[in-house]
Motif scaffolding. Structure first.
Motif, PDB file in Angstrom:
ATOM      1  N   ALA A  49       0.838  -1.199   0.000  1.00 33.23           N
ATOM      2  CA  ALA A  49       0.000   0.000   0.000  1.00 33.23           C
ATOM      3  C   ALA A  49       0.876   1.254   0.000  1.00 33.23           C
ATOM      4  CB  ALA A  49      -0.906   0.009   1.223  1.00 33.23           C
ATOM      5  N   PRO A  50       0.745   2.119  -1.023  1.00 30.84           N
ATOM      6  CA  PRO A  50       1.514   3.362  -1.008  1.00 30.84           C
ATOM      7  C   PRO A  50       1.003   4.301   0.091  1.00 30.84           C
ATOM      8  CG  PRO A  50       0.648   2.884  -3.222  1.00 30.84           C
ATOM      9  CD  PRO A  50      -0.052   1.986  -2.254  1.00 30.84           C
ATOM     10  N   ARG A  51      -0.321   4.369   0.241  1.00 30.67           N
ATOM     11  CA  ARG A  51      -0.910   5.194   1.301  1.00 30.67           C
ATOM     12  C   ARG A  51      -2.063   4.434   1.937  1.00 30.67           C
ATOM     13  NH1 ARG A  51      -3.066  10.634  -0.368  1.00 30.67           N
ATOM     14  NH2 ARG A  51      -3.109  10.870   1.895  1.00 30.67           N
ATOM     15  N   VAL A  52      -2.331   4.725   3.207  1.00 32.95           N
ATOM     16  CA  VAL A  52      -3.402   4.057   3.943  1.00 32.95           C
ATOM     17  C   VAL A  52      -4.245   5.118   4.636  1.00 32.95           C
ATOM     18  CG1 VAL A  52      -3.926   2.431   5.787  1.00 32.95           C
ATOM     19  CG2 VAL A  52      -1.916   2.049   4.354  1.00 32.95           C
ATOM     20  N   SER A  53      -5.550   5.119   4.411  1.00 33.73           N
ATOM     21  CA  SER A  53      -6.400   6.071   5.125  1.00 33.73           C
ATOM     22  C   SER A  53      -6.621   5.585   6.559  1.00 33.73           C
ATOM     23  CB  SER A  53      -7.754   6.233   4.426  1.00 33.73           C
ATOM     24  OG  SER A  53      -8.574   5.111   4.684  1.00 33.73           O
ATOM     25  N   THR A  54      -6.911   6.513   7.446  1.00 39.48           N
ATOM     26  CA  THR A  54      -7.189   6.137   8.843  1.00 39.48           C
ATOM     27  C   THR A  54      -8.331   5.139   8.896  1.00 39.48           C
ATOM     28  OG1 THR A  54      -6.486   8.324   9.524  1.00 39.48           O
ATOM     29  CG2 THR A  54      -7.742   7.071  11.129  1.00 39.48           C
ATOM     30  N   GLU A  55      -9.376   5.407   8.109  1.00 35.41           N
ATOM     31  CA  GLU A  55     -10.542   4.507   8.106  1.00 35.41           C
ATOM     32  C   GLU A  55     -10.165   3.119   7.578  1.00 35.41           C
ATOM     33  OE1 GLU A  55     -10.470   7.573   6.871  1.00 35.41           O
ATOM     34  OE2 GLU A  55     -11.732   8.618   8.339  1.00 35.41           O
ATOM     35  N   GLY A  56      -9.250   3.077   6.619  1.00 37.70           N
ATOM     36  CA  GLY A  56      -8.809   1.792   6.071  1.00 37.70           C
ATOM     37  C   GLY A  56      -8.104   0.956   7.128  1.00 37.70           C
ATOM     38  N   ALA A  57      -7.180   1.576   7.858  1.00 33.98           N
ATOM     39  CA  ALA A  57      -6.465   0.850   8.909  1.00 33.98           C
ATOM     40  C   ALA A  57      -7.432   0.439  10.019  1.00 33.98           C
ATOM     41  CB  ALA A  57      -5.328   1.717   9.462  1.00 33.98           C
ATOM     42  N   GLU A  58      -8.371   1.321  10.353  1.00 33.55           N
ATOM     43  CA  GLU A  58      -9.356   0.997  11.399  1.00 33.55           C
ATOM     44  C   GLU A  58     -10.248  -0.169  10.973  1.00 33.55           C
ATOM     45  OE1 GLU A  58      -9.810   2.024  14.463  1.00 33.55           O
ATOM     46  OE2 GLU A  58      -8.402   3.692  14.548  1.00 33.55           O
ATOM     47  N   ALA A  59     -10.599  -0.213   9.689  1.00 39.28           N
ATOM     48  CA  ALA A  59     -11.450  -1.302   9.187  1.00 39.28           C
ATOM     49  C   ALA A  59     -10.725  -2.638   9.305  1.00 39.28           C
ATOM     50  CB  ALA A  59     -11.852  -1.040   7.733  1.00 39.28           C
ATOM     51  N   LEU A  60      -9.441  -2.653   8.966  1.00 37.69           N
ATOM     52  CA  LEU A  60      -8.679  -3.904   9.069  1.00 37.69           C
ATOM     53  C   LEU A  60      -8.521  -4.309  10.533  1.00 37.69           C
ATOM     54  CD1 LEU A  60      -7.191  -6.238   7.828  1.00 37.69           C
ATOM     55  CD2 LEU A  60      -5.145  -4.803   7.601  1.00 37.69           C
ATOM     56  N   LYS A  61      -8.293  -3.333  11.396  1.00 38.94           N
ATOM     57  CA  LYS A  61      -8.171  -3.596  12.833  1.00 38.94           C
ATOM     58  C   LYS A  61      -9.439  -4.272  13.365  1.00 38.94           C
ATOM     59  CE  LYS A  61      -8.554  -0.474  16.662  1.00 38.94           C
ATOM     60  NZ  LYS A  61      -7.983  -0.559  18.008  1.00 38.94           N
ATOM     61  N   LYS A  62     -10.584  -3.761  12.952  1.00 37.40           N
ATOM     62  CA  LYS A  62     -11.858  -4.312  13.416  1.00 37.40           C
ATOM     63  C   LYS A  62     -12.015  -5.769  12.939  1.00 37.40           C
ATOM     64  CE  LYS A  62     -16.757  -3.015  13.743  1.00 37.40           C
ATOM     65  NZ  LYS A  62     -17.495  -3.777  12.709  1.00 37.40           N
ATOM     66  N   LEU A  63     -11.701  -6.009  11.686  1.00 39.01           N
ATOM     67  CA  LEU A  63     -11.798  -7.378  11.165  1.00 39.01           C
ATOM     68  C   LEU A  63     -10.858  -8.322  11.919  1.00 39.01           C
ATOM     69  CD1 LEU A  63     -11.981  -6.927   7.281  1.00 39.01           C
ATOM     70  CD2 LEU A  63     -13.853  -7.375   8.858  1.00 39.01           C
ATOM     71  N   MET A  64      -9.647  -7.835  12.208  1.00 39.13           N
ATOM     72  CA  MET A  64      -8.669  -8.670  12.926  1.00 39.13           C
ATOM     73  C   MET A  64      -9.156  -8.992  14.328  1.00 39.13           C
ATOM     74  SD  MET A  64      -5.162  -6.793  11.760  1.00 39.13           S
ATOM     75  CE  MET A  64      -4.045  -7.810  12.731  1.00 39.13           C
ATOM     76  N   GLU A  65      -9.765  -8.010  14.989  1.00 33.28           N
ATOM     77  CA  GLU A  65     -10.252  -8.242  16.352  1.00 33.28           C
ATOM     78  C   GLU A  65     -11.433  -9.210  16.353  1.00 33.28           C
ATOM     79  OE1 GLU A  65      -8.631  -4.165  18.508  1.00 33.28           O
ATOM     80  OE2 GLU A  65     -10.695  -4.212  17.767  1.00 33.28           O
ATOM     81  N   GLU A  66     -12.292  -9.091  15.354  1.00 33.79           N
ATOM     82  CA  GLU A  66     -13.417 -10.028  15.257  1.00 33.79           C
ATOM     83  C   GLU A  66     -12.910 -11.452  15.008  1.00 33.79           C
ATOM     84  OE1 GLU A  66     -16.631  -6.763  13.469  1.00 33.79           O
ATOM     85  OE2 GLU A  66     -15.809  -8.323  12.161  1.00 33.79           O
ATOM     86  N   PHE A  67     -11.967 -11.552  14.080  1.00 37.18           N
ATOM     87  CA  PHE A  67     -11.353 -12.848  13.752  1.00 37.18           C
ATOM     88  C   PHE A  67     -10.729 -13.459  15.009  1.00 37.18           C
ATOM     89  CE2 PHE A  67      -7.293 -14.933  12.562  1.00 37.18           C
ATOM     90  CZ  PHE A  67      -7.745 -15.949  11.746  1.00 37.18           C
ATOM     91  N   ALA A  68      -9.920 -12.664  15.725  1.00 42.47           N
ATOM     92  CA  ALA A  68      -9.228 -13.151  16.922  1.00 42.47           C
ATOM     93  C   ALA A  68     -10.223 -13.549  18.002  1.00 42.47           C
ATOM     94  CB  ALA A  68      -8.276 -12.077  17.450  1.00 42.47           C
ATOM     95  N   ASN A  69     -11.276 -12.765  18.141  1.00 41.83           N
ATOM     96  CA  ASN A  69     -12.246 -13.054  19.191  1.00 41.83           C
ATOM     97  C   ASN A  69     -12.978 -14.369  18.913  1.00 41.83           C
ATOM     98  OD1 ASN A  69     -13.504 -12.177  21.669  1.00 41.83           O
ATOM     99  ND2 ASN A  69     -15.380 -12.020  20.430  1.00 41.83           N
ATOM    100  N   GLU A  70     -13.342 -14.590  17.655  1.00 40.01           N
ATOM    101  CA  GLU A  70     -14.010 -15.855  17.304  1.00 40.01           C
ATOM    102  C   GLU A  70     -13.133 -17.053  17.644  1.00 40.01           C
ATOM    103  OE1 GLU A  70     -15.495 -16.182  13.244  1.00 40.01           O
ATOM    104  OE2 GLU A  70     -16.413 -14.201  13.447  1.00 40.01           O
ATOM    105  N   ILE A  71     -11.856 -16.959  17.280  1.00 36.36           N
ATOM    106  CA  ILE A  71     -10.941 -18.068  17.572  1.00 36.36           C
ATOM    107  C   ILE A  71     -10.752 -18.209  19.082  1.00 36.36           C
ATOM    108  CG2 ILE A  71      -8.539 -18.861  17.360  1.00 36.36           C
ATOM    109  CD1 ILE A  71      -8.544 -17.758  14.554  1.00 36.36           C
TER     110      ILE A  71
END
Lengths: 67, 67
Positions: free
Chosen positions: A18-40
């Motif tokens: 990624a050349p640039r990352v928006s704040t919302e983009g990083a936050e969206a990935l963070k949310k998905l990662m936390e959901e994934f981790a929580n399920e496991i």
């Protein structure tokens, strides 16, 4: 549930090209990662309990991932 | 690729009800989370490129998740 810091998630995105990352983009990935981790995590706790243990081990995580 | 700190991952496990977490258990979850994030990140970079953008946005992440 908001546990992960944002800087390492931005680094993962940059490492992926990624050349640039928006704040919302990083936050969206963070949310998905936390959901994934929580399920496991919830499944891994059940796996350890089922095996009569109070300690979550790597094999609980791997088995939880497969469910 | 080892970006995430271990403490918040241990917290996610404890929040899921784990009385104790082995170091290997937390490390195993960390590895799965990094793999998961990397897969989405690589796809999101492609999505942004396909849309003619250099900035990764939240909608790139969400579309990458669906693939």
């Amino acid at each position: 549930m908001s546990e992960l810091p944002i800087a390492p998630i931005e680094r993962i995105l940059r490492n992926a090209g990624a050349p640039r990352v928006s704040t919302e983009g990083a936050e969206a990935l963070k949310k998905l990662m936390e959901e994934f981790a929580n399920e496991i995590a919830v499944k891994a706790v059940k796996m350890a309990k089922h095996a009569g243990r109070r300690t979550i081990r790597a094999d609980d995580i791997m088995m939880a991932k497969e469910q």
